[in-house]
Design a protein around this motif. Structure first.
Motif, PDB file in Angstrom:
ATOM      1  N   MET A 102       0.819  -1.212   0.000  1.00 13.23           N
ATOM      2  CA  MET A 102       0.000   0.000   0.000  1.00 13.23           C
ATOM      3  C   MET A 102       0.848   1.255   0.000  1.00 13.23           C
ATOM      4  O   MET A 102       0.346   2.336  -0.261  1.00 13.23           O
ATOM      5  N   GLY A 103       2.126   1.117   0.307  1.00 17.36           N
ATOM      6  CA  GLY A 103       3.007   2.270   0.420  1.00 17.36           C
ATOM      7  C   GLY A 103       3.679   2.283   1.773  1.00 17.36           C
ATOM      8  O   GLY A 103       3.192   1.674   2.735  1.00 17.36           O
ATOM      9  N   ALA A 104       4.810   2.971   1.879  1.00 12.76           N
ATOM     10  CA  ALA A 104       5.606   2.935   3.107  1.00 12.76           C
ATOM     11  C   ALA A 104       6.083   4.315   3.488  1.00 12.76           C
ATOM     12  O   ALA A 104       6.334   5.165   2.627  1.00 12.76           O
ATOM     13  N   THR A 105       6.219   4.531   4.785  1.00 10.74           N
ATOM     14  CA  THR A 105       6.836   5.738   5.310  1.00 10.74           C
ATOM     15  C   THR A 105       8.210   5.382   5.880  1.00 10.74           C
ATOM     16  O   THR A 105       8.541   4.208   6.059  1.00 10.74           O
ATOM     17  N   ARG A 106       8.983   6.408   6.187  1.00 10.89           N
ATOM     18  CA  ARG A 106      10.273   6.198   6.846  1.00 10.89           C
ATOM     19  C   ARG A 106      10.094   5.402   8.143  1.00 10.89           C
ATOM     20  O   ARG A 106      10.879   4.511   8.466  1.00 10.89           O
ATOM     21  N   GLU A 107       9.043   5.737   8.891  1.00 10.70           N
ATOM     22  CA  GLU A 107       8.805   5.088  10.172  1.00 10.70           C
ATOM     23  C   GLU A 107       8.493   3.601   9.989  1.00 10.70           C
ATOM     24  O   GLU A 107       8.956   2.761  10.773  1.00 10.70           O
ATOM     25  N   GLN A 108       7.707   3.265   8.953  1.00 14.26           N
ATOM     26  CA  GLN A 108       7.390   1.860   8.720  1.00 14.26           C
ATOM     27  C   GLN A 108       8.629   1.081   8.278  1.00 14.26           C
ATOM     28  O   GLN A 108       8.820  -0.073   8.672  1.00 14.26           O
ATOM     29  N   ILE A 109       9.452   1.715   7.462  1.00 10.36           N
ATOM     30  CA  ILE A 109      10.699   1.062   7.050  1.00 10.36           C
ATOM     31  C   ILE A 109      11.558   0.755   8.272  1.00 10.36           C
ATOM     32  O   ILE A 109      12.092  -0.351   8.425  1.00 10.36           O
ATOM     33  N   ALA A 110      11.681   1.723   9.163  1.00 10.37           N
ATOM     34  CA  ALA A 110      12.467   1.520  10.379  1.00 10.37           C
ATOM     35  C   ALA A 110      11.869   0.417  11.246  1.00 10.37           C
ATOM     36  O   ALA A 110      12.594  -0.363  11.879  1.00 10.37           O
ATOM     37  N   ARG A 111      10.533   0.335  11.284  1.00 10.31           N
ATOM     38  CA  ARG A 111       9.870  -0.705  12.077  1.00 10.31           C
ATOM     39  C   ARG A 111      10.191  -2.096  11.539  1.00 10.31           C
ATOM     40  O   ARG A 111      10.463  -3.023  12.313  1.00 10.31           O
ATOM     41  N   VAL A 112      10.185  -2.238  10.230  1.00  6.05           N
ATOM     42  CA  VAL A 112      10.536  -3.533   9.634  1.00  6.05           C
ATOM     43  C   VAL A 112      11.994  -3.874   9.928  1.00  6.05           C
ATOM     44  O   VAL A 112      12.329  -5.022  10.259  1.00  6.05           O
TER      45      VAL A 112
END
Length: 493
Positions: free
Chosen positions: A1-11
């Motif tokens: 669906m799309g990603a933010t910087r924060e979601q990338i860091a969470r992964v």
């Protein structure tokens, strides 16, 4: 669906499996139905409008924190299709959201449960025309409507030809074998008779009956035996038991696991999964490790964690990947740039127009066959020569290519309705083209833009002034549009 910087860091923090588990465990947010009710779209004078339908879809796709559930729900909606384009009665907007909410409720649930709920749902009964279906009339020769009986087999469960566990057709004497015939459709159609709206305790001036399971009129249900797929449901079996037994028979077919698993892989990862990949996922579909068939949470995890999905060597494999469908290009921009709707109106609207918008709009497939078929092959193409499929290319043509770029150019710079992005994190990067483009490369294209593409975009940005905030915003708009138009973004690897 799309990603933010924060979601990338969470992964990065949790690892792929940990992030997937966290997403699966995340509670569902407000339903699309409740959003429409909250906006008063259930007022009787609106019963013949589509008001709120598109907003309810876009709102979840762009802003819901359970992004994986929303992605799987979209994938399921393109397999088990019911579209506002085919709802012929009042409250079509509520029919659309009720169907999508149902799919969402089982996105990490069980596929057999989903089939049961869909088969008894008012929206599907309306969409595939078995609501009001009656038994054979000996006096006139009228037969039950066969629409749902055909599509529940062809599209939702077993497909047209017998399959091996790896998704390839079984051959007999070098020929494919059909899974069912006309007699099977006619026999199964007898099951789906006697069902209609449940209007108990209410009337049609409220949409509530659209999310209640359909009710049975026993005198309209075919009470005789129903024979299909080399099985029989005995005469005298009541309507609800007949549906349950019929779906059990279909679900026991060995095609279900490879047929559904392959399509989920196509929707989520790659258009041409290897037979080995399909086999691994189909085996999980058949048995989640605890003897349960159709555990979608386990199936989705198996799809996304498989070596064929994760191995970086696939980046250079020309047979791997998929065309990113237009609505997901839009949500990639919206999520990466934290688009919001301050009024909660989400007035993006119907984006189906291929010349001026996206050429696709969620919940608005023109037929039960989805926006594109899983086996579509672009004619006279290298894909055809390689004997591959490319489903999303079915809605890709001269109009949609140009229309998408033109539409996104306006969306990026002005928003749509009051849905606008937050570019505050990009503004400090805008003076140096390399910093800006590298950030967008990461957020939108997973760092996969080729050096030549990067240089081309940077050259364009470097030609633009940067002294004022307005100048820097223009550089952001241009960089975004160019990345959104790049082949490395549009083809998801």
């Amino acid at each position: 669906m799309g990603a933010t910087r924060e979601q990338i860091a969470r992964v990065q923090q949790m690892g792929y499996a940990g992030w997937i588990d966290e997403q699966i465990a995340m509670p569902r947010g407000e339903s699309r139905w409740d959003y429409l009710v909250g906006k008063k779209y259930n007022a009787p004078d609106l019963k013949n409008t589509e008001n709120g339908h598109d907003a309810a879809f876009w709102r979840k796709m762009i802003s819901a924190p359970d992004t994986l559930r929303q992605r799987v729900t979209l994938a399921l909606s393109e397999i088990v299709v019911a579209s506002i384009a085919g709802f012929s009665a009042s409250w079509s907007n509520f029919s659309g959201v009720a169907h999508m909410d149902l799919l969402e409720s089982q996105a990490f649930g069980n596929y057999r449960t989903l089939l049961q709920q869909v088969s008894l749902s008012a929206p599907m009964g309306e969409y595939l025309t078995y609501r009001g279906n009656v038994k054979m009339n000996p006096a006139t020769g009228a037969l039950p409507d066969e629409n749902y009986a055909r599509e529940v087999m062809q599209l939702f469960t077993i497909g047209l030809v017998q399959l091996n566990i790896d998704g390839t057709p079984k051959l007999s004497g070098g020929l494919q074998q059909e899974t069912y015939g006309l007699d099977d459709i006619s026999g199964l159609a007898r099951v789906f008779t006697g069902f209609g709206y449940d209007l108990a305790g209410g009337d049609m001036n409220s949409p509530d009956y659209k999310r209640r399971p359909m009710a049975v009129s026993a005198n309209r249900h075919e009470s005789g035996a129903k024979e299909f797929l080399d099985s029989s449901i005995p005469a005298g079996t009541d309507a609800l038991s007949s549906v349950t037994r019929a779906l059990d028979i279909i679900y026991a077919h060995p095609n279900v696991a490879p047929f559904i698993s392959r399509q989920l892989i196509q929707r989520l990862v790659t258009s041409n999964p290897s037979p080995a990949y399909v086999t691994r996922v189909a085996n999980v579909f058949n048995n989640d490790g605890k003897g349960v068939k159709g555990n979608l949470a386990k199936v989705v995890s198996a799809i996304l964690l498989d070596d064929e999905a994760r191995n970086p060597n696939r980046m250079s494999d020309p047979n791997f990947g998929k065309l990113r469908e237009p609505v997901l290009r839009f949500t990639a921009w919206a999520r990466a740039c934290k688009a919001s709707s301050p009024s909660d109106a989400w007035a993006i609207g119907n984006t189906s127009d291929p010349g001026t918008r996206l050429g696709q709009s969620p919940g608005r497939s023109s037929t039960v066959f989805n926006f594109f078929r899983p086996g579509y092959v672009p004619p006279n193409s290298e894909i055809a020569n390689a004997r591959m499929v490319a489903p999303e290319f079915q809605i890709t043509n001269e109009s949609t290519v140009v229309g998408y770029v033109n539409y996104m150019q306006g969306v990026v710079s002005r928003g749509v309705g009051d849905v606008k992005a937050d570019y505050s994190a990009l503004l400090p990067l805008a003076e140096v083209s390399e910093n800006l483009v590298n950030e967008l490369n990461l957020l939108l294209a997973a760092g996969q833009l080729a050096p030549a593409t990067l240089n081309l975009i940077k050259g364009g940005i470097d030609s633009m002034p940067k002294t004022t905030e307005a100048h820097r915003l223009n550089r952001i708009y241009a960089a975004l549009v160019l990345v959104l138009a790049s082949p490395e973004f549009i083809v998801q690897k």
